[in-house]
Design an enzyme around this catalytic site. Structure first.
Site, PDB file in Angstrom:
ATOM      1  N   THR A  38       0.814  -1.217   0.000  1.00 40.95           N
ATOM      2  CA  THR A  38       0.000   0.000   0.000  1.00 40.95           C
ATOM      3  C   THR A  38       0.847   1.266   0.000  1.00 40.95           C
ATOM      4  O   THR A  38       0.342   2.350  -0.217  1.00 40.95           O
ATOM      5  CB  THR A  38      -0.936   0.045   1.233  1.00 40.95           C
ATOM      6  OG1 THR A  38      -0.174  -0.353   2.368  1.00 40.95           O
ATOM      7  CG2 THR A  38      -2.092  -0.898   1.069  1.00 40.95           C
ATOM      8  N   HIS A  43       6.467  -0.085   7.408  1.00 41.56           N
ATOM      9  CA  HIS A  43       6.638   0.706   8.619  1.00 41.56           C
ATOM     10  C   HIS A  43       6.790  -0.237   9.813  1.00 41.56           C
ATOM     11  O   HIS A  43       6.742  -1.459   9.643  1.00 41.56           O
ATOM     12  CB  HIS A  43       5.483   1.692   8.804  1.00 41.56           C
ATOM     13  CG  HIS A  43       4.127   1.070   8.718  1.00 41.56           C
ATOM     14  ND1 HIS A  43       3.587   0.338   9.738  1.00 41.56           N
ATOM     15  CD2 HIS A  43       3.216   1.054   7.708  1.00 41.56           C
ATOM     16  CE1 HIS A  43       2.388  -0.096   9.379  1.00 41.56           C
ATOM     17  NE2 HIS A  43       2.133   0.314   8.156  1.00 41.56           N
ATOM     18  N   HIS A  46       4.916  -3.436  10.380  1.00 41.28           N
ATOM     19  CA  HIS A  46       5.235  -4.655   9.634  1.00 41.28           C
ATOM     20  C   HIS A  46       6.366  -5.453  10.265  1.00 41.28           C
ATOM     21  O   HIS A  46       6.598  -6.600   9.910  1.00 41.28           O
ATOM     22  CB  HIS A  46       5.669  -4.303   8.203  1.00 41.28           C
ATOM     23  CG  HIS A  46       4.582  -3.718   7.367  1.00 41.28           C
ATOM     24  ND1 HIS A  46       4.567  -2.404   6.989  1.00 41.28           N
ATOM     25  CD2 HIS A  46       3.475  -4.285   6.819  1.00 41.28           C
ATOM     26  CE1 HIS A  46       3.494  -2.177   6.247  1.00 41.28           C
ATOM     27  NE2 HIS A  46       2.812  -3.286   6.138  1.00 41.28           N
ATOM     28  N   LYS A  80     -10.720  -2.733   8.146  1.00 40.30           N
ATOM     29  CA  LYS A  80     -11.044  -1.463   7.496  1.00 40.30           C
ATOM     30  C   LYS A  80     -12.554  -1.232   7.580  1.00 40.30           C
ATOM     31  O   LYS A  80     -13.331  -2.143   7.294  1.00 40.30           O
ATOM     32  CB  LYS A  80     -10.634  -1.494   6.019  1.00 40.30           C
ATOM     33  CG  LYS A  80      -9.143  -1.701   5.806  1.00 40.30           C
ATOM     34  CD  LYS A  80      -8.376  -0.420   6.107  1.00 40.30           C
ATOM     35  CE  LYS A  80      -6.905  -0.539   5.781  1.00 40.30           C
ATOM     36  NZ  LYS A  80      -6.230  -1.623   6.534  1.00 40.30           N
ATOM     37  N   ARG A  84     -11.605   0.794   0.350  1.00 48.55           N
ATOM     38  CA  ARG A  84     -10.346   1.478   0.092  1.00 48.55           C
ATOM     39  C   ARG A  84     -10.251   1.960  -1.349  1.00 48.55           C
ATOM     40  O   ARG A  84     -10.895   1.431  -2.251  1.00 48.55           O
ATOM     41  CB  ARG A  84      -9.184   0.530   0.363  1.00 48.55           C
ATOM     42  CG  ARG A  84      -9.091   0.178   1.817  1.00 48.55           C
ATOM     43  CD  ARG A  84      -7.703  -0.182   2.189  1.00 48.55           C
ATOM     44  NE  ARG A  84      -7.410  -1.547   1.785  1.00 48.55           N
ATOM     45  CZ  ARG A  84      -6.244  -2.114   2.022  1.00 48.55           C
ATOM     46  NH1 ARG A  84      -5.292  -1.448   2.605  1.00 48.55           N
ATOM     47  NH2 ARG A  84      -6.030  -3.346   1.661  1.00 48.55           N
ATOM     48  N   GLN A 173      -6.492 -14.074  -1.743  1.00 45.28           N
ATOM     49  CA  GLN A 173      -5.418 -14.433  -0.819  1.00 45.28           C
ATOM     50  C   GLN A 173      -5.413 -15.945  -0.566  1.00 45.28           C
ATOM     51  O   GLN A 173      -4.358 -16.559  -0.426  1.00 45.28           O
ATOM     52  CB  GLN A 173      -5.557 -13.679   0.516  1.00 45.28           C
ATOM     53  CG  GLN A 173      -4.408 -13.984   1.465  1.00 45.28           C
ATOM     54  CD  GLN A 173      -4.380 -13.073   2.686  1.00 45.28           C
ATOM     55  OE1 GLN A 173      -4.808 -11.937   2.630  1.00 45.28           O
ATOM     56  NE2 GLN A 173      -3.877 -13.595   3.794  1.00 45.28           N
ATOM     57  N   ASP A 194      -5.195 -10.445  12.654  1.00 47.93           N
ATOM     58  CA  ASP A 194      -6.295 -10.000  11.800  1.00 47.93           C
ATOM     59  C   ASP A 194      -6.346 -10.791  10.491  1.00 47.93           C
ATOM     60  O   ASP A 194      -7.303 -10.673   9.734  1.00 47.93           O
ATOM     61  CB  ASP A 194      -6.171  -8.492  11.516  1.00 47.93           C
ATOM     62  CG  ASP A 194      -4.843  -8.139  10.864  1.00 47.93           C
ATOM     63  OD1 ASP A 194      -3.847  -8.836  11.120  1.00 47.93           O
ATOM     64  OD2 ASP A 194      -4.819  -7.176  10.087  1.00 47.93           O
ATOM     65  N   LYS A 229      -2.398   3.778  19.226  1.00 48.19           N
ATOM     66  CA  LYS A 229      -1.956   2.849  18.185  1.00 48.19           C
ATOM     67  C   LYS A 229      -0.434   2.725  18.127  1.00 48.19           C
ATOM     68  O   LYS A 229       0.278   3.715  18.174  1.00 48.19           O
ATOM     69  CB  LYS A 229      -2.488   3.329  16.831  1.00 48.19           C
ATOM     70  CG  LYS A 229      -2.729   2.173  15.893  1.00 48.19           C
ATOM     71  CD  LYS A 229      -3.398   2.615  14.611  1.00 48.19           C
ATOM     72  CE  LYS A 229      -3.475   1.428  13.673  1.00 48.19           C
ATOM     73  NZ  LYS A 229      -3.540   1.787  12.283  1.00 48.19           N
ATOM     74  N   LYS A 232       2.758   4.851  15.615  1.00 50.80           N
ATOM     75  CA  LYS A 232       2.420   6.191  15.149  1.00 50.80           C
ATOM     76  C   LYS A 232       3.071   7.228  16.058  1.00 50.80           C
ATOM     77  O   LYS A 232       3.096   7.068  17.260  1.00 50.80           O
ATOM     78  CB  LYS A 232       0.902   6.415  15.186  1.00 50.80           C
ATOM     79  CG  LYS A 232       0.138   5.498  14.254  1.00 50.80           C
ATOM     80  CD  LYS A 232       0.064   6.080  12.868  1.00 50.80           C
ATOM     81  CE  LYS A 232      -0.796   5.165  12.013  1.00 50.80           C
ATOM     82  NZ  LYS A 232      -0.611   5.291  10.612  1.00 50.80           N
ATOM     83  N   THR A 233       3.544   8.293  15.456  1.00 53.69           N
ATOM     84  CA  THR A 233       3.992   9.429  16.244  1.00 53.69           C
ATOM     85  C   THR A 233       3.225  10.635  15.713  1.00 53.69           C
ATOM     86  O   THR A 233       2.425  10.490  14.800  1.00 53.69           O
ATOM     87  CB  THR A 233       5.502   9.694  16.057  1.00 53.69           C
ATOM     88  OG1 THR A 233       5.724   9.981  14.678  1.00 53.69           O
ATOM     89  CG2 THR A 233       6.311   8.504  16.480  1.00 53.69           C
TER      90      THR A 233
END
Length: 427
Positions: A38, A43, A46, A80, A84, A173, A194, A229, A232-233
RNA sequence: GGGGAGAUUCCAGAGCGGUUAAAUGGGACGGACUGUAAAUCCGUUGCUUCGGCUUCGAAGGUUCGAAUCCUUCUCUCCCCA
């Protein structure tokens, strides 16, 4: 120690399909994890999956990293709440290539029998036409079965609905797993918790289509103790790509983890043994302010993700930025080294001529540069004691900054608070 | 199609003719403390040449004076068909 035991003591294991452990004990087993293209970089989110693959390989098994050139075109509805946007084929190709090169850093692709392998499901989907697919694959899985998945159920209950495209995702998948099972002997698919539903559709397809057996392992999602989460920053996601998140910021991200998180995360992201980790934990308990856990965590991950060299730079930069040392430190550095220390820090150009005359601090920070959006704010912040120039607190909003304050005759270091640096370059 | 409610500063949400740049809470940002943590406490949160100036969905109007009253417009939400 076998793979599953390893995941278990590290607290990574979420679900495991019965029989998986026995299968893994038979010898070298092939397994895979899929990565969604994506973006053109992975990040820290992962990283758990990457660690799973690393452990898998270290346990003597053969890891496959699948980059979803095809699945990326469909979009995984898991987790989600809304449909998307589709990415174009060109963007996906670029993303796939970038992610592949990132993954290569983490796994060993040249170690004989259990060398890692990279696959892209676009290769087996690009010439698979729709009719063949729904006849060969769709026929084996009922809609009832597909609708019972959480990822689908949630969307059916919600208001936004779900397109046929995303509904079919699990089949796509699922077919990946089937293809890898059939052609590469892949027995296990791993992933975040998930992904359980999607993975099981794959084992189901293998069972119904060929009567074969395949296995599944999912890992726990990383959570932060405060409920926010992971990964994230304020600046957004923490990326593995040095161009998106500098090694210094990356290092800082891990260094700043809370005690309780660090204790759990280091088990997930470090390859150290249980005894080694327990020693570090003990050290941390003894002197919590030393933050042995955070340091060990940050150092190991930064070195693995970037390089030992990048880590050393991140450490020395951190030491300078967070020590109370004066700017004299900078005088000893070359221009390049200074720019490196302030890599990723916002820079502004200021006129040397004007500095010769002296510039009002407030004007300098709010007008000549964009450190503050307005003079009023700059003034308030100065009065609140939140602004420093060259490490010295500015107390008078009308004070002058002059050229003789320049470090190396060229630089001014402005700070808003403790952590927000700005580099002003006079020219 | 009929009836009702509402649009306020980053968000939520007060205000209902002057004492309101606009309560309160959240968030954000700073300060103190500390371990570059958590918790806590404190401050700031429209712009300013510090005289003022521009804000309360948009445009007009009433008034010495409006976020507050009137008119029109735009948008949102709810209920009934």
């Amino acid at each position: 120690m076998n793979f599953i035991e390893e995941l278990r003591w590290r607290g990574m294991l979420q679900d495991i399909m019965p029989g998986t452990e026995d299968e893994l004990n038979k010898g070298i087993v092939s397994g895979y994890i899929g990565f969604d293209p994506t973006a053109d970089s992975l990040h820290v989110g992962h990283l758990t999956q990457i660690m799973t693959l690393i452990h898998f390989q270290r346990a003597g098994h053969k890891p496959f990293a699948l980059v979803g050139g095809a699945t990326g075109m469909v979009g995984d509805p898991s987790g989600k709440s809304a449909e998307r946007n589709l990415l174009s084929e060109d963007v996906l190709k670029h993303n796939v290539a970038c992610i592949e090169s990132q993954l290569k850093k983490f796994l060993d692709f040249e170690c004989g029998a259990n060398s890692a392998e990279m696959v892209n499901n676009f290769d087996w989907f690009k010439n698979y036409n729709f009719l063949d697919f729904i006849r060969d694959v769709g026929k084996h899985i009922t809609v009832n079965y597909m609708m019972s998945k959480d990822s689908v159920k949630k969307r059916l209950e919600g208001e936004t609905g779900m397109s046929f495209t995303e509904f079919s995702y699990q089949l796509v998948q699922g077919y990946d797993f089937y293809w890898l099972w059939k052609n590469k002997g892949c027995m296990v698919q791993m992933g975040g918790s998930d992904q359980w539903g999607n993975i099981v559709t794959g084992t189901e397809l293998i069972r119904r289509k060929e009567g074969g057996s395949a296995f599944a392992v999912t890992t726990k999602l990383i959570k932060k103790a405060d409920g926010t989460k992971f990964g994230k920053t304020e600046g957004g996601a923490v990326w593995l790509d040095a161009k998106r998140t500098s090694p210094y910021k990356f290092y800082q991200f891990w260094l700043n983890t809370s005690d309780s998180d660090a204790k759990e995360w280091i088990r997930v992201f470090s390859l150290k043994t249980k005894a080694e980790l327990e020693a570090i934990e003990a050290k941390h308990e003894e002197a919590p302010h030393q933050r042995a856990l955070q340091r060990a965590l940050a150092e190991e991950i930064t070195a693995r993700t970037h390089s030992e060299e990048a880590l050393q730079k991140a450490i020395s930069t951190s030491e300078f930025l967070f020590s109370t040392g004066s700017v004299d430190f900078l005088e000893q550095l070359t221009d390049d080294e200074i720019l490196e220390v302030f890599e990723g820090v916002q820079r502004f150009a200021v006129s040397k001529d004007e500095l010769q005359q002296g510039i009002n601090v407030t004007d300098l920070l709010a007008e000549k540069t964009k450190v503050f959006p307005s003079k009023g704010e700059a003034r308030k912040m100065i009065q609140g004691g939140g602004v420093s120039v060259n490490r010295n607190k500015v107390s008078d909003p009308n004070g002058l900054v002059t050229a003789d304050q320049l470090v190396k005759g060229e630089y001014l270091i402005a700070q808003k608070g403790k952590k927000n640096y700005f580099l002003l370059i006079a020219g």
